[in-house]
Design a protein around this motif. Structure first.
Motif, PDB file in Angstrom:
ATOM      1  N   CYS A 360       5.389  88.858  47.227  1.00 23.59           N
ATOM      2  CA  CYS A 360       4.351  88.922  46.191  1.00 23.59           C
ATOM      3  C   CYS A 360       3.142  89.654  46.783  1.00 23.59           C
ATOM      4  O   CYS A 360       2.728  89.351  47.917  1.00 23.59           O
ATOM      5  N   TRP A 374       2.462  78.758  46.395  1.00 17.05           N
ATOM      6  CA  TRP A 374       3.759  78.932  45.752  1.00 17.05           C
ATOM      7  C   TRP A 374       4.108  77.667  44.952  1.00 17.05           C
ATOM      8  O   TRP A 374       3.829  76.540  45.376  1.00 17.05           O
ATOM      9  N   LYS A 376       7.413  75.920  42.500  1.00 11.54           N
ATOM     10  CA  LYS A 376       8.796  76.008  42.013  1.00 11.54           C
ATOM     11  C   LYS A 376       8.889  75.135  40.768  1.00 11.54           C
ATOM     12  O   LYS A 376       8.632  73.932  40.828  1.00 11.54           O
ATOM     13  N   THR A 380       4.159  72.253  43.222  1.00 10.78           N
ATOM     14  CA  THR A 380       3.725  72.879  44.468  1.00 10.78           C
ATOM     15  C   THR A 380       4.863  72.935  45.466  1.00 10.78           C
ATOM     16  O   THR A 380       5.602  71.960  45.647  1.00 10.78           O
ATOM     17  N   SER A 383       5.893  75.032  52.740  1.00 14.79           N
ATOM     18  CA  SER A 383       6.792  75.679  53.699  1.00 14.79           C
ATOM     19  C   SER A 383       7.621  74.620  54.419  1.00 14.79           C
ATOM     20  O   SER A 383       7.114  73.563  54.804  1.00 14.79           O
ATOM     21  N   ILE A 389       7.352  79.956  54.079  1.00 11.42           N
ATOM     22  CA  ILE A 389       6.263  80.729  53.448  1.00 11.42           C
ATOM     23  C   ILE A 389       5.458  81.415  54.546  1.00 11.42           C
ATOM     24  O   ILE A 389       4.966  80.748  55.476  1.00 11.42           O
ATOM     25  N   THR A 401       2.444  88.080  50.482  1.00 10.84           N
ATOM     26  CA  THR A 401       3.023  86.821  50.959  1.00 10.84           C
ATOM     27  C   THR A 401       4.524  86.831  50.679  1.00 10.84           C
ATOM     28  O   THR A 401       4.982  87.473  49.725  1.00 10.84           O
ATOM     29  N   LEU A 403       8.248  84.476  50.522  1.00 11.02           N
ATOM     30  CA  LEU A 403       8.967  83.194  50.488  1.00 11.02           C
ATOM     31  C   LEU A 403      10.419  83.473  50.865  1.00 11.02           C
ATOM     32  O   LEU A 403      11.150  84.121  50.107  1.00 11.02           O
ATOM     33  N   TYR A 416      10.129  80.607  40.438  1.00  6.41           N
ATOM     34  CA  TYR A 416       9.155  80.543  41.534  1.00  6.41           C
ATOM     35  C   TYR A 416       7.894  81.294  41.096  1.00  6.41           C
ATOM     36  O   TYR A 416       7.968  82.399  40.564  1.00  6.41           O
ATOM     37  N   THR A 417       6.766  80.649  41.345  1.00  7.08           N
ATOM     38  CA  THR A 417       5.481  81.239  40.928  1.00  7.08           C
ATOM     39  C   THR A 417       4.605  81.477  42.154  1.00  7.08           C
ATOM     40  O   THR A 417       4.382  80.542  42.957  1.00  7.08           O
ATOM     41  N   CYS A 418       4.164  82.728  42.279  1.00  3.33           N
ATOM     42  CA  CYS A 418       3.212  83.107  43.346  1.00  3.33           C
ATOM     43  C   CYS A 418       1.812  83.085  42.734  1.00  3.33           C
ATOM     44  O   CYS A 418       1.562  83.774  41.731  1.00  3.33           O
ATOM     45  N   SER A 431      -1.188  84.823  38.740  1.00  2.00           N
ATOM     46  CA  SER A 431       0.091  84.155  39.003  1.00  2.00           C
ATOM     47  C   SER A 431       1.235  85.041  38.542  1.00  2.00           C
ATOM     48  O   SER A 431       1.147  85.712  37.497  1.00  2.00           O
TER      49      SER A 431
END
Length: 957
Positions: A360, A374, A376, A380, A383, A389, A401, A403, A416-418, A431
């Protein structure tokens, strides 16, 4: 409109034709000035230099001859690199610039062309003089003597002023004029690297009396009336360079929309420094900024206003003080992602049990405040050993960044959201959602069936399409595939989110191959997929001539031809000829690329607009022919010598002359319609002038206009008439100016104006006469010769002279020839009693090498071999002006010529001034010094008679 009421009856009825093919002549050109020049040098390294003060009016006039009337264009070469000539092109005789500025100096060209031979070009260099106020800067040095307890303080005062010509400086202390050597503690010099550009006053080891007011006077010696300027600087024991302090942090990080105030204060400096704010490398401040008392305020700051801001303090002592700070405006933009399959396996797909990496990237300002998080499926994500991460090194891939999902499992499928944000907030976070599932597959790219090649017609809107499959769908990049050429919007590549490249108003230059290619953004980080789409742009035939006028008389033949230059498809379908709405001829092309239509015998009904239309699948191209019997317009002759005459005080006459353009093209011209009106009036007064005989090309027609009201100007319109009807009209302006014919009592020329009264240099002589004044004349090569002023004694007045310096040699001749004068006897048909004219001029023949001065009468029809001087003189006549007079009796149109012959050396300049031609015999003719050297016979006889009488008287005693 008084005086015009009976104008028709007062127009001369005589129409005179003179056949003279030589009346057509290529252009000649001269440049004269009538603006606010303070000096004009006629010759300086073979160029003319026009000097003018900045802010005055420049007016240059281009005097042209030639027939047909030449077209005139003024152009200019740059006075400086940054001053280009794109906006200085003027298409009329007079170039007029009010309030001229220094950047408008340079060489100006007048170009005249009429289609005969090469264009005539003359140039003049315009030198703009100016003097800016001087600026004084002060620098000081303090040297310490190590073994003695004192300081040596030396001050340098530097004076600079922008000027043209170069400036001269002088220094004053109070009322005392300072000069080199006048004071041991003072030294005045020019630095070697700035010779003439500055003057430095050095005060060595300051003394109490050196603390005073110093004035620098800048002068250009009053050229062009430019006065001296000066500046005063007060030197005290407190004089010091500036020092400042910024009451702000560096850098300043703010959110958009905040108000920023930058405070700058002075901490030292005498005189009190002035404060200024600049941006970057000295650029201008934002439009919305405000500066007050050293404080710069930026309200509602935006990202565009971020950058370096500098406070500069100056008091002309030492170097300016400068402090800078950087404003950083927080921002987040351009969020992108990409999926990278297991790099350790040669596979573009993501698979269970293998590694997959989600990257990202965002652009953040400042980058050190960027924070990633990050999620999912909205929760939250932290790592761990399988969910690693990391944040990429900012030097390698800033704002990125990653993942890494190790050993992908079914339970790892999801969204998955950055999330990107800045530490101190104030900016909306970004995001980016990335879905990892069994349906997440790399992209494939295809071109839909029937979409390549894509055929379109010029001017249409087309859509080039590539279909991308896969999940997620990447951005497509479009480029030209067949050549190095920009895309339709001018860029090297264009992005598309739906796979479609839309081109509006497509043109033939856009034909070719276009490449669509997947990008790594918002998709898989794998080898790009690509495809090619071919675009074919069809366009109608391009034909010539697009538009053509054909002038032809009745009973003659006409042929028209229409030719195809380019077309796509190149297979032309058909052609069609029409006259108005009537179809004349049609057919299909075979191997030819042109079609013709002919008229063997032109009748009146054949006149009109002919259209040849050639068509293909994309449309039609048209050749248009306008067949007409209209006569061409007349060509007014502007080079008539002395066209104006005056018989009564309030009226004048004008000799109107013209030739007919291409008279044989159409039917014979049977008449002209003459229209005339005063300028500014609406009503035309018209009269028809019959033409009895056929005209020939180059035949000069003369028609006299009489009873014109002095000093009114008139607009004259002339229209040829044939049996077809009226032809093209031509219009000119007739203006009144004082005529210079001798029968108007007197012709006088003192050579004060550049046209020198229409005198010309003879082409077959050895060199030319030169117009000069004593104020500008260079006597470097001609000492002890030539006048110290004009005939009146003025050093500013002009005269003509011959320069006898090298490369001139003994016997070289220079001839100055007057304009042609028309003899005007009482009986115009007889010259049995030719009129008398008095020809006079002043001459100056001073120098030990003076040659000969001759005056000639040149008459029309007289051969050059028959010329003999009507007046002659040679040798040194002393340092004074003398007058010559001679009566002449011409029997035809005539000119007078003045010839100077170079003597045996360089001290032989001959000058003339105040040439006069008057009607009547010369009264009180002064004796010719050449003839006065020996006593005439009458004096011998008179002395003899006196001797006899005295003898008789003595005998009577």
């Amino acid at each position: 409109m008084d005086g015009m009421i009976s104008l028709l009856g007062l127009l001369s009825l005589g129409l005179e034709g003179i056949y003279c093919q030589g009346v057509y002549a290529p252009p000649t050109v001269r440049i004269v000035h009538s603006g606010h020049a303070c000096n004009v040098e006629e010759e300086r390294y073979s160029e003319r230099v026009y000097t003018i003060r900045e802010g005055e009016t420049l007016e240059l006039t281009c005097l042209v001859t030639g027939h047909p009337r030449p077209q005139i264009r003024w152009t200019k070469t740059a006075g400086s690199v940054s001053d280009r000539f794109q906006d200085s092109s003027v298409f009329n005789e007079t170039l007029h610039i009010t309030k001229i500025q220094r950047h408008q100096g340079g060489r100006y060209y007048c170009k005249a062309e009429n289609g005969l031979a090469s264009p005539a070009i003359k140039s003049i260099r315009v030198d703009v003089y100016y003097l800016d106020p001087p600026v004084v800067t002060v620098h000081q040095s303090i040297g310490e003597a190590k073994e003695q307890f004192y300081y040596e303080r030396t001050v340098f005062l530097r004076c600079v002023a922008n000027s043209n010509p170069p400036v001269r400086y002088s220094w004053h202390r109070g009322r005392e004029v300072l000069s080199q050597g006048s004071d041991k503690g003072v030294e005045i010099y020019e630095p070697f690297f700035t010779q003439g550009e500055t003057k430095i006053l050095k005060l060595k080891n300051l003394r109490p009396k050196d603390y005073a007011n110093y004035s620098c006077v800048a002068s250009v010696r009053n050229v062009c009336g430019i006065p001296d300027t000066n500046i005063i600087f007060q030197l005290t024991n407190k004089t010091a360079s500036p020092s400042i302090k910024l009451l702000v942090e560096d850098p300043i990080v703010v959110n958009p929309g905040q108000m920023v105030a930058l405070v700058c204060i002075t901490t030292a400096g005498e005189p009190h420094p002035t404060l200024n704010w600049t941006t970057g490398g000295g650029g201008a401040l934002p439009e919305r900024s405000q500066v007050k008392d050293g404080t710069l305020t930026l309200r509602e700051i935006s990202s565009d206003e971020a950058g370096v801001y500098s406070c500069v303090a100056s008091n002309n002592v030492g170097n300016p003080a400068k402090k800078s700070t950087t404003i950083i405006v927080r921002a987040l933009k351009k969020g992108r992602f990409w999926i990278t399959p297991d790099p350790y396996h040669n596979d573009d797909n993501i698979q269970i049990g293998r590694e997959v990496k989600i990257s990202c990237q965002v652009e953040a300002t400042p980058s050190e405040e960027l924070v990633f998080g990050w999620l999912k499926n909205g929760r939250t994500l932290r790592s761990s050993e399988r969910m690693v991460i990391t944040q990429t090194d900012p030097d390698i891939s800033p704002g990125t960044t990653n993942l890494d999902i190790i050993d992908l499992k079914f339970t790892d499928f999801g969204t998955y959201t950055c999330v990107a944000s800045l530490k101190h907030g104030g900016i909306p976070e970004i995001s980016i959602d990335v879905n990892i599932s069994s349906t997440t597959v790399p992209p494939s790219l295809t071109v839909p069936r029937g979409k390549s090649p894509l055929v379109a017609r010029e001017g249409e809107t087309v859509e080039l399409e590539c279909v991308v499959t896969g999940k997620p769908k990447p951005i497509l990049l479009w480029t030209r595939a067949d050549r190095e050429a920009p895309m339709p919007d001018g860029s090297a590549q264009m992005e598309s989110y739906d796979g479609v490249l839309r081109i509006v108003n497509v043109s033939r230059e856009m034909s070719g191959q276009y490449r669509c290619q997947t990008s790594q953004y918002n998709g898989f980080n794998v080898k790009p997929r690509e495809a090619v789409v071919e675009l074919i742009v069809q366009y109608p035939p391009t034909v010539e001539p697009a538009n053509m006028e054909i002038r032809q008389g009745l009973g003659r033949s006409v042929s028209m031809s229409c030719r195809v230059l380019r077309a796509h498809p190149s297979r032309v379908l058909r052609y069609e000829w029409r006259l108005g709405s009537k179809q004349l001829q049609s057919g299909h092309f075979d191997t030819r690329d042109e079609t013709e239509y002919s008229i063997h015998t032109l009748a009146r009904e054949n006149y009109g607009e002919y259209v040849c239309e050639i068509t293909n699948e994309a449309g039609a191209g048209r050749c248009v022919f306008n067949v007409t019997g209209r006569a061409h317009g007349p060509e007014f002759y502007y080079d008539t010598y002395s066209p104006i005459w005056q018989n009564r005080p309030r009226v004048y006459g004008f000799k109107l002359q013209w030739t007919q353009m291409n008279p044989d093209t159409v039917d014979r011209i049977v008449a002209y319609r003459l229209g005339i009106r005063q300028t500014g009036q609406q009503r035309w007064w018209e009269q028809e002038i019959p033409v009895e005989a056929p005209m020939r090309k180059g035949e000069l027609i003369t028609y006299n206009l009489t009873e014109l009201i002095r000093p009114e100007a008139y607009e004259v319109r002339l229209t040829p008439i044939t049996r077809f009807g009226e032809g093209d009209a031509a219009v000119r302006i007739v203006t009144y100016s004082a005529p210079i014919n001798p029968h108007l009592r007197e012709f006088h020329c003192s050579f004060e104006e550049e046209p020198i009264c229409m005198f010309t240099q003879e082409k077959n002589d050895d060199f030319d006469w030169t117009r000069h004044s004593a104020a500008t004349r260079d006597t470097k090569y001609t000492p002890n010769t030539g006048p110290s002023g004009d005939r009146t004694g003025s050093k500013q007045g002009f005269y003509m002279y011959i320069e006898t310096s090298r490369p001139r040699k003994q016997g070289d001749k220079a001839r100055l020839v007057s304009p042609i004068f028309n003899v005007a006897p009482k009986n115009p048909y007889s010259l049995t009693n030719p009129p008398a004219y008095c020809f006079s001029f002043y001459y100056h023949m001073y120098g030990k090498h003076i040659g000969t001065l001759n005056a000639f009468l040149k008459q029309k029809g007289q051969s050059a071999s028959a010329e003999s001087p009507v007046w002659t003189l040679n040798g040194n006549q002393g340092d004074r002006w003398r007058q010559a007079k001679v009566s002449i009796h011409p029997t035809a149109s005539f000119q007078v010529a003045i010839e100077g012959v170079r003597g045996p050396g360089i001290e032989g300049d001959i000058a003339i001034d105040d040439v006069v031609l008057e009607e009547g015999e010369c009264p009180n003719i002064p004796p010719n010094p050449e003839e006065s050297k020996a006593p005439p016979k009458e004096i011998h006889i008179w002395l003899l008679l006196v001797t006899v009488v005295m003898t008789l008287l003595r005998g009577q005693r």
